[in-house]
Design a protein around this motif. Structure first.
Motif, mmCIF file in Angstrom:
data_model
loop_
_atom_site.group_PDB
_atom_site.id
_atom_site.type_symbol
_atom_site.label_atom_id
_atom_site.label_comp_id
_atom_site.label_asym_id
_atom_site.label_seq_id
_atom_site.Cartn_x
_atom_site.Cartn_y
_atom_site.Cartn_z
ATOM 1 N N MET A 1 0.854 -1.200 0.000
ATOM 2 C CA MET A 1 0.000 0.000 0.000
ATOM 3 C C MET A 1 0.888 1.247 0.000
ATOM 4 N N PRO A 2 0.591 2.243 -0.756
ATOM 5 C CA PRO A 2 1.478 3.407 -0.873
ATOM 6 C C PRO A 2 1.586 4.174 0.423
ATOM 7 N N GLY A 3 2.608 4.991 0.509
ATOM 8 C CA GLY A 3 2.825 5.804 1.703
ATOM 9 C C GLY A 3 1.749 6.854 1.870
ATOM 10 N N LEU A 4 1.798 7.515 3.017
ATOM 11 C CA LEU A 4 0.788 8.516 3.336
ATOM 12 C C LEU A 4 0.904 9.746 2.459
ATOM 13 N N VAL A 5 -0.242 10.289 2.141
ATOM 14 C CA VAL A 5 -0.270 11.595 1.485
ATOM 15 C C VAL A 5 -0.062 12.644 2.569
ATOM 16 N N SER A 6 0.916 13.527 2.383
ATOM 17 C CA SER A 6 1.211 14.507 3.430
ATOM 18 C C SER A 6 0.080 15.500 3.548
ATOM 19 N N VAL A 7 -0.237 15.869 4.774
ATOM 20 C CA VAL A 7 -1.288 16.847 5.046
ATOM 21 C C VAL A 7 -0.645 18.096 5.574
ATOM 22 N N LYS A 8 -0.944 19.227 4.963
ATOM 23 C CA LYS A 8 -0.385 20.504 5.395
ATOM 24 C C LYS A 8 -1.460 21.321 6.088
ATOM 25 N N THR A 9 -0.977 22.191 6.946
ATOM 26 C CA THR A 9 -1.900 23.060 7.658
ATOM 27 C C THR A 9 -2.671 23.918 6.680
ATOM 28 N N THR A 10 -3.999 23.964 6.874
ATOM 29 C CA THR A 10 -4.802 24.830 6.019
ATOM 30 C C THR A 10 -4.520 26.283 6.324
ATOM 31 N N GLU A 384 5.934 24.174 11.762
ATOM 32 C CA GLU A 384 6.922 24.108 10.685
ATOM 33 C C GLU A 384 8.159 23.305 11.108
ATOM 34 N N ILE A 385 8.589 23.484 12.352
ATOM 35 C CA ILE A 385 9.743 22.729 12.836
ATOM 36 C C ILE A 385 9.406 21.246 12.917
ATOM 37 N N SER A 386 8.180 20.941 13.324
ATOM 38 C CA SER A 386 7.783 19.528 13.416
ATOM 39 C C SER A 386 7.857 18.846 12.053
ATOM 40 N N ALA A 387 7.544 19.598 10.987
ATOM 41 C CA ALA A 387 7.624 19.018 9.640
ATOM 42 C C ALA A 387 9.062 18.649 9.294
ATOM 43 N N ILE A 388 10.013 19.453 9.763
ATOM 44 C CA ILE A 388 11.427 19.136 9.506
ATOM 45 C C ILE A 388 11.843 17.898 10.303
ATOM 46 N N TYR A 389 11.417 17.825 11.571
ATOM 47 C CA TYR A 389 11.731 16.632 12.372
ATOM 48 C C TYR A 389 11.096 15.386 11.765
ATOM 49 N N GLU A 390 9.902 15.535 11.213
ATOM 50 C CA GLU A 390 9.275 14.410 10.516
ATOM 51 C C GLU A 390 10.130 13.986 9.320
ATOM 52 N N ALA A 398 8.592 15.268 16.501
ATOM 53 C CA ALA A 398 7.633 16.048 15.715
ATOM 54 C C ALA A 398 6.269 16.050 16.396
ATOM 55 N N LEU A 399 5.868 14.907 16.940
ATOM 56 C CA LEU A 399 4.578 14.796 17.599
ATOM 57 C C LEU A 399 4.518 15.680 18.847
ATOM 58 N N LYS A 400 5.597 15.725 19.612
ATOM 59 C CA LYS A 400 5.642 16.569 20.809
ATOM 60 C C LYS A 400 5.455 18.043 20.449
ATOM 61 N N LEU A 401 6.085 18.472 19.362
ATOM 62 C CA LEU A 401 5.967 19.870 18.946
ATOM 63 C C LEU A 401 4.544 20.194 18.511
ATOM 64 N N LEU A 402 3.908 19.256 17.808
ATOM 65 C CA LEU A 402 2.524 19.473 17.385
ATOM 66 C C LEU A 402 1.587 19.555 18.586
ATOM 67 N N ILE A 422 -3.181 21.098 12.196
ATOM 68 C CA ILE A 422 -2.273 20.503 13.179
ATOM 69 C C ILE A 422 -2.772 19.123 13.587
ATOM 70 N N GLU A 423 -4.092 19.009 13.802
ATOM 71 C CA GLU A 423 -4.659 17.723 14.220
ATOM 72 C C GLU A 423 -4.467 16.662 13.138
ATOM 73 N N ALA A 424 -4.616 17.069 11.874
ATOM 74 C CA ALA A 424 -4.390 16.128 10.776
ATOM 75 C C ALA A 424 -2.933 15.671 10.737
ATOM 76 N N GLN A 425 -2.013 16.617 10.946
ATOM 77 C CA GLN A 425 -0.602 16.257 10.951
ATOM 78 C C GLN A 425 -0.273 15.351 12.138
ATOM 79 N N MET A 426 -0.939 15.582 13.278
ATOM 80 C CA MET A 426 -0.750 14.687 14.417
ATOM 81 C C MET A 426 -1.211 13.267 14.080
ATOM 82 N N GLY A 427 -2.300 13.181 13.319
ATOM 83 C CA GLY A 427 -2.745 11.860 12.869
ATOM 84 C C GLY A 427 -1.684 11.160 12.051
ATOM 85 N N VAL A 428 -1.014 11.915 11.178
ATOM 86 C CA VAL A 428 0.074 11.342 10.379
ATOM 87 C C VAL A 428 1.194 10.840 11.284
#
Length: 519
Positions: A1-10, A384-390, A398-402, A422-428
């Motif tokens: 199954m393919p990897g996750l589609v990245s979700v960005k903050t709206t 934004e920093i959490s995205a770099i840690y991801e 990354a999860l702690k920062l979110l 942010i909540e969507a990114q936490m789900g990722v």
């Protein structure tokens, strides 16, 4: 199954316009220009729609309102001098910082007086007063209650009675658009703004500079709604009007070009974006706007980074960093934002140690922010920093920062789009560390919020459905996963097309799920 589609903050919500005239004449504008206040400090939302009544058993010493007193108050509303007096009381109460609920009571009574005294005739005083009532509702966080008030205010003016009535209706539509925006209802917001722009254009003419300001404002809203073609057309119109009425290389033109650069960047037309930014920078240099030049340098660095011209990107970022440090101080959020961009750049060039060092520098600033730093600025930086840690494969960090970012933001309409992202990114992140139940719960919460705000057909909604489906697969909820993938497919085919990468990812996930179900 393919990897996750990245979700960005709206995108963040549009700032709220507050229409609060200073006189008793409601012309909807001053010289035809929409009078707006971009931000208004909002007290804690009240749970009541009217002034709190003292409990009968409290020894407050206040007298109860008698039926006779109520009758006198009702009959006094027919006095034509009462409406202006009560409206002045409402404005004075707001200006003094007294209870907004008290100001709301004055404004509502003023509106009732204006309505009684006007009879069946359209009253600009009534329209103005309703704008004030709606603005106070918004300041109390009661955006849903402001909407019907503004819809009523829009129906009061009569377009056949001249420009004053037209501009009052224009102001009502713009305030209604802002209110829908604060509720996260972007489609309704855009519709209200477009109605306001149509009335203003018909009243003032297509090339009036005041029309240009409204076009720019609406273009910004289209950008937030990811409607870049509509935003580009409006921004072009704004540029044409300013070329006609403003001096060459004006500050208005510079602002238009910065917005156009943002639109071009979103459409991946990086060369055009760079051209607009360079021209805007030249205007700002000529006007001695050092901080604005530095902000444009940051945007230029972003374009160079997208074009993989890394040395030029570093040069632009470092120029901006020097200016921000000298004018705003070493611990200002603007400095932290440049550190984050440098961290992203060094990650993309494989220099992970330098990337992490810049992230740590930014985090130190956010840990001890300078006075005046808003929670939103810190939350956006942490996201934004959490995205770099991801990206560097540190999902736990990354999860702690979110989670820290979420704690900083109150669940108010102004923050809801950011919270959803942010909540969507936490789900990722939960998915990446194998906490599939928590991932599913995060995505489910985002979907509920999107449904409540009427965004059931956006591409973001489709992407979140897809990711929730992936979490369900890991939890062996195959039937539920198939339903989610099917709904995501329908939305993404409509919004992105059948050949978009996000749509293709859903096809692959759905095919694998059907295979697992024996279909």
């Amino acid at each position: 199954m393919p990897g996750l589609v990245s979700v960005k903050t709206t995108p963040a919500s549009t700032p709220l316009r507050i229409f609060l005239p200073e006189n008793s004449q409601c012309d909807g504008s001053r010289n035809g220009t929409p009078q707006v206040q971009r931000r208004m400090a909002s007290p804690s939302p009240s749970t009541s729609t009217s002034r709190a009544r003292p409990s009968p058993d409290r020894g407050s010493g206040r007298k109860k309102t008698t039926p006779e007193k109520t009758a006198i108050d009702e009959s006094s509303l027919d006095n034509p001098d009462l409406g202006p007096f009560l409206l002045k009381m409402a404005r004075d109460t707001i200006a003094s910082g007294d209870s907004p609920s008290k100001a709301l009571d004055f404004a509502i009574r003023a509106a009732r007086s204006f309505e009684r005294c006007s009879g069946s005739e359209p009253s600009l005083d009534l329209a103005m007063c309703l704008h004030v009532v709606a603005a106070i509702h918004c300041s109390l966080g009661r955006f849903e209650e402001a909407v019907p008030v503004l819809e009523r205010a829009i129906r009061v003016p009569d377009l056949e009675k001249g420009s004053d009535h037209a501009l009052a209706m224009f102001s009502g539509y713009m305030q209604l658009g802002d209110t829908h925006s604060m509720l996260g209802q972007l489609d309704r917001s855009v519709s209200a703004y477009e109605s306001g722009l149509k009335i203003q254009t018909e009243t003032l003419g297509e090339s009036d500079p005041r029309v240009a300001e409204t076009c720019r404002y609406l273009a910004e809203v289209h950008v937030q709604a990811m409607q870049f073609d509509e935003a580009e057309n409006l921004c072009k119109k704004t540029l044409e009007i300013h070329r006609e009425h403003s001096e060459p290389a004006s500050l208005e033109e510079a602002a238009d070009r910065r917005l156009m650069a943002l639109i071009c960047e979103a459409k991946k037309d990086y060369e055009a974006a760079l051209e607009h930014l360079v021209l805007a920078s030249m205007v700002m240099i000529a006007n001695g706007q050092d901080n604005e030049v530095a902000a444009i340098d940051v945007s230029i660095g972003d374009i160079y980074l997208s074009l993989c011209r890394f040395d030029e990107a570093v040069f632009s970022y470092q120029k901006a960093l020097t200016v921000f440090k000298s004018t705003k101080g070493d611990n200002h959020p603007s400095v932290a934002s440049v550190f984050i961009r440098l961290a992203d750049l060094y990650f993309k060039t494989g220099k992970l140690r330098e990337s992490k060092s810049y992230c740590e520098n930014a985090l130190r600033i956010y840990a001890k922010p300078v006075p005046g730093t808003t929670p939103e600025e810190i939350a956006n930086g942490l996201t934004e920093i959490s995205a770099i840690y991801e990206a560097v494969n540190e999902p736990e960090e990354a999860l702690k920062l979110l989670q820290k970012a979420m704690k900083l933001l109150e669940d108010t309409p102004a923050h809801r789009s950011t919270i959803r992202g942010i909540e969507a990114q936490m789900g990722v992140m939960f998915y990446m560390v194998g906490r599939y139940g928590e991932a599913r719960a995060s995505f489910e919460s985002v979907i509920a919020k999107l449904q409540a705000s009427g965004e059931r057909k956006s591409s973001f909604f489709g992407i979140v459905l897809n990711q929730m489906g992936l979490a369900c697969v890991q939890l062996y909820k195959i039937d539920e996963a198939a339903e989610l993938f099917e709904e995501a497919r329908g939305i993404l085919e409509q919004e992105c097309g059948s050949y978009h990468l996000d749509t293709l990812g859903v096809y692959s996930n759905l095919a694998a799920t059907y295979d697992a179900m024996g279909r």
